[in-house]
Scaffold this motif. Structure first.
Motif, mmCIF file in Angstrom:
data_model
loop_
_atom_site.group_PDB
_atom_site.id
_atom_site.type_symbol
_atom_site.label_atom_id
_atom_site.label_comp_id
_atom_site.label_asym_id
_atom_site.label_seq_id
_atom_site.Cartn_x
_atom_site.Cartn_y
_atom_site.Cartn_z
ATOM 1 N N ARG A 172 8.797 63.215 36.077
ATOM 2 C CA ARG A 172 10.171 62.946 35.646
ATOM 3 C C ARG A 172 10.341 63.494 34.236
ATOM 4 N N HIS A 173 11.508 64.036 33.971
ATOM 5 C CA HIS A 173 11.727 64.654 32.668
ATOM 6 C C HIS A 173 13.069 64.203 32.098
ATOM 7 N N PRO A 174 13.134 63.957 30.786
ATOM 8 C CA PRO A 174 14.412 63.539 30.191
ATOM 9 C C PRO A 174 15.477 64.621 30.196
ATOM 10 N N ASP A 175 15.075 65.878 30.317
ATOM 11 C CA ASP A 175 16.033 66.974 30.417
ATOM 12 C C ASP A 175 16.657 66.937 31.817
ATOM 13 N N PRO A 176 17.961 66.733 31.924
ATOM 14 C CA PRO A 176 18.598 66.568 33.248
ATOM 15 C C PRO A 176 18.547 67.820 34.112
ATOM 16 N N LYS A 177 18.221 68.975 33.536
ATOM 17 C CA LYS A 177 18.184 70.214 34.299
ATOM 18 C C LYS A 177 16.765 70.594 34.738
ATOM 19 N N ILE A 178 15.818 69.701 34.524
ATOM 20 C CA ILE A 178 14.450 69.937 34.979
ATOM 21 C C ILE A 178 14.168 69.056 36.191
ATOM 22 N N ARG A 179 13.550 69.641 37.183
ATOM 23 C CA ARG A 179 13.346 68.981 38.458
ATOM 24 C C ARG A 179 12.447 67.758 38.345
ATOM 25 N N ASN A 180 12.910 66.648 38.923
ATOM 26 C CA ASN A 180 12.121 65.429 38.994
ATOM 27 C C ASN A 180 11.475 65.290 40.365
ATOM 28 N N GLY A 181 10.245 64.797 40.385
ATOM 29 C CA GLY A 181 9.574 64.523 41.654
ATOM 30 C C GLY A 181 9.543 63.048 41.979
ATOM 31 N N ALA A 182 10.040 62.207 41.082
ATOM 32 C CA ALA A 182 10.079 60.761 41.288
ATOM 33 C C ALA A 182 11.433 60.235 40.854
ATOM 34 N N ASP A 183 11.780 59.058 41.360
ATOM 35 C CA ASP A 183 13.105 58.519 41.077
ATOM 36 C C ASP A 183 13.114 57.487 39.960
ATOM 37 N N VAL A 184 11.942 57.077 39.477
ATOM 38 C CA VAL A 184 11.864 56.123 38.372
ATOM 39 C C VAL A 184 10.743 56.542 37.432
ATOM 40 N N ASP A 185 10.786 56.035 36.212
ATOM 41 C CA ASP A 185 9.751 56.330 35.226
ATOM 42 C C ASP A 185 8.580 55.345 35.359
ATOM 43 N N GLY A 186 7.445 55.752 34.833
ATOM 44 C CA GLY A 186 6.322 54.838 34.670
ATOM 45 C C GLY A 186 5.671 54.331 35.937
ATOM 46 N N ILE A 187 5.739 55.088 37.021
ATOM 47 C CA ILE A 187 5.208 54.619 38.296
ATOM 48 C C ILE A 187 3.718 54.326 38.212
ATOM 49 N N LEU A 188 2.934 55.227 37.618
ATOM 50 C CA LEU A 188 1.475 55.069 37.624
ATOM 51 C C LEU A 188 1.023 53.823 36.873
ATOM 52 N N ALA A 189 1.807 53.381 35.918
ATOM 53 C CA ALA A 189 1.445 52.210 35.130
ATOM 54 C C ALA A 189 2.143 50.940 35.611
ATOM 55 N N SER A 190 2.890 51.033 36.707
ATOM 56 C CA SER A 190 3.640 49.878 37.201
ATOM 57 C C SER A 190 2.722 48.888 37.900
ATOM 58 N N THR A 191 3.122 47.622 37.901
ATOM 59 C CA THR A 191 2.316 46.563 38.513
ATOM 60 C C THR A 191 2.077 46.823 39.993
ATOM 61 N N ALA A 192 3.133 47.231 40.707
ATOM 62 C CA ALA A 192 3.006 47.461 42.153
ATOM 63 C C ALA A 192 2.040 48.597 42.446
ATOM 64 N N PHE A 193 2.118 49.681 41.674
ATOM 65 C CA PHE A 193 1.228 50.820 41.897
ATOM 66 C C PHE A 193 -0.214 50.435 41.601
ATOM 67 N N ASP A 208 -5.060 62.548 42.968
ATOM 68 C CA ASP A 208 -4.498 63.677 42.240
ATOM 69 C C ASP A 208 -3.197 63.230 41.588
ATOM 70 N N ALA A 209 -3.109 63.395 40.280
ATOM 71 C CA ALA A 209 -1.930 62.980 39.535
ATOM 72 C C ALA A 209 -1.147 64.202 39.077
ATOM 73 N N PHE A 210 0.101 64.290 39.494
ATOM 74 C CA PHE A 210 0.982 65.342 39.001
ATOM 75 C C PHE A 210 2.052 64.685 38.150
ATOM 76 N N VAL A 211 1.908 64.838 36.836
ATOM 77 C CA VAL A 211 2.878 64.329 35.879
ATOM 78 C C VAL A 211 3.203 65.460 34.900
ATOM 79 N N TYR A 212 4.308 65.320 34.192
ATOM 80 C CA TYR A 212 4.593 66.226 33.094
ATOM 81 C C TYR A 212 3.859 65.716 31.852
ATOM 82 N N SER A 213 3.695 66.587 30.867
ATOM 83 C CA SER A 213 2.799 66.267 29.753
ATOM 84 C C SER A 213 3.190 65.007 28.989
ATOM 85 N N HIS A 214 4.490 64.722 28.873
ATOM 86 C CA HIS A 214 4.897 63.532 28.128
ATOM 87 C C HIS A 214 4.575 62.248 28.887
#
Length: 374
Positions: A172-193, A208-214
């Protein structure tokens, strides 16, 4: 120029996608439905019909609108032996559900079904036939947040004895014109995950983790919570815009690009302190790094590619070491920007000064070990 002849018997490509838009399960995805019909209308319709984010991610509709199976991959890999001195003899298939879907991890959902059917599809492909590389392992699509996550993994395992890991794209990226692969932020660190991820640990699977650098600190959280699980960071942590402008504003200035690189470096150093994390030197030609927008390619030569990704590769190998890096092509996503032999040649040139041990680990041994390839 250096080669791998005498160092290894063959290259393991640890990040390959395969699909047939007319038959693969994720063709039910709303975007790939459009891609199916793009070849009939050409690139002009593609540029008008899809978002800037998707155009920049794939550059050309042919990347995803046409069949890409072992025969097509073999064609791309045919020049590798000439450049590298050895062929690609083994591949790891990486799941291709690259559009977010909140139901895709549920065993009973259409998207959950398609994840299982993708594994069935891959197992039916003619890997190892003729000169085609063999299929060494499969990394499947599954969401640990699902209540039926374990059942979904069981269904994958019934279809293949080569299931070695899972991937859930969380880009996920804060730039609205960059493609997101997830619909919410912080999935990997979420309690459910984190709770569902226990199934990955219990089964001895790789993640395998695919995240953007930030987002790399989310991977740190996951790695610390499950130190027994091997986590592979795809595409060197994907510093979007590090080479040039993408999206609405990312990487638009030299200062912005310097900040992207600096923050990526800091996060990778922190990540390297987690001994269960490896880095996949894949996505070297990934369009969203900021190479350019021309559909016919934006890099040009092996030397240019090596010059551009050299600082990233040096930083990764320097901090993670020879035993925690591996090569992956990310084909066919990277194909518009760079030929497969060019990518491998550039990476060989960058790693050769470090010696045969590093070359062997990066191009074969680590992938064989991590993905449990016989």
């Amino acid at each position: 120029m250096s080669t791998l002849d005498g160092v290894i018997t063959g290259i393991v490509d640890a990040h390959l996608h395969q699909w047939n838009p007319r038959s693969t399960p994720w063709a039910a995805n709303r975007l790939s439905k459009l891609y199916r019909f793009v070849p009939a209308f050409g690139d002009r319709v593609f540029s008008m019909a899809v978002s800037q984010a998707d155009r920049e991610y794939v550059l050309t509709p042919s990347t995803v609108a046409r069949v890409y199976e072992p025969m097509q991959y073999l064609g791309d890999a045919s020049a590798v032996t000439t450049i590298a001195g050895v062929p690609i003899d083994t591949v790891v298939h990486m799941e291709s559900h690259w559009r977010s879907d909140e139901t895709a991890g549920r065993a009973e959902s259409p998207a959950g079904r398609s994840a299982v059917e993708e594994t069935r599809y891959v197992m039916g492909l003619p890997f190892g036939v003729g000169q085609s590389p063999r299929l060494g392992a499969i990394v499947a699509h599954a969401d640990p947040r699902s209540e039926r996550f374990g059942e979904l993994l069981d269904e994958h395992s019934v279809l293949t004895d080569r299931l070695r890991g899972i991937r859930w794209i969380t880009t996920r990226h804060p730039d609205p014109k960059i493609r997101n692969g997830a619909d919410v932020d912080g999935i990997l660190a979420s309690t459910a995950f984190l709770k569902g991820f226990a199934e990955v640990a219990e089964r001895g699977l790789v993640f395998d983790a695919f995240v953007y650098s930030h987002q790399l600190y989310d991977v740190v959280t996951l790695a610390r919570e499950y130190p027994e699980v091997t986590i592979v960071v795809d595409h060197m942590g994907a510093p979007v815009g590090v080479f040039g402008p993408v999206g609405a504003r990312t990487g638009a200035t030299a200062g912005a690009r310097a900040d992207i690189l600096r923050l990526w470096r800091e996060r990778m150093v922190t990540l390297a302190a987690c001994p269960n994390v490896m880095v996949k030197m894949s996505g070297l030609g990934l369009p969203v790094l900021g190479y350019g927008r021309e559909r016919w390619g934006n890099i040009g030569s092996r030397g240019t590619l090596a010059e551009m990704v050299g600082p990233l590769v040096e930083h990764v190998v320097g901090h993670f070491g020879a035993d925690r890096v591996m090569f992956g092509s990310n084909f066919p996503i990277d194909k518009p920007n760079a030929a497969l032999d060019m990518i491998i040649g550039a990476l060989v040139d960058l790693l050769a000064p470090r010696g045969d041990y590093v070359l062997a680990r990066a191009f074969r041994d680590n992938a064989m070990r991590v993905y449990g390839i016989e």
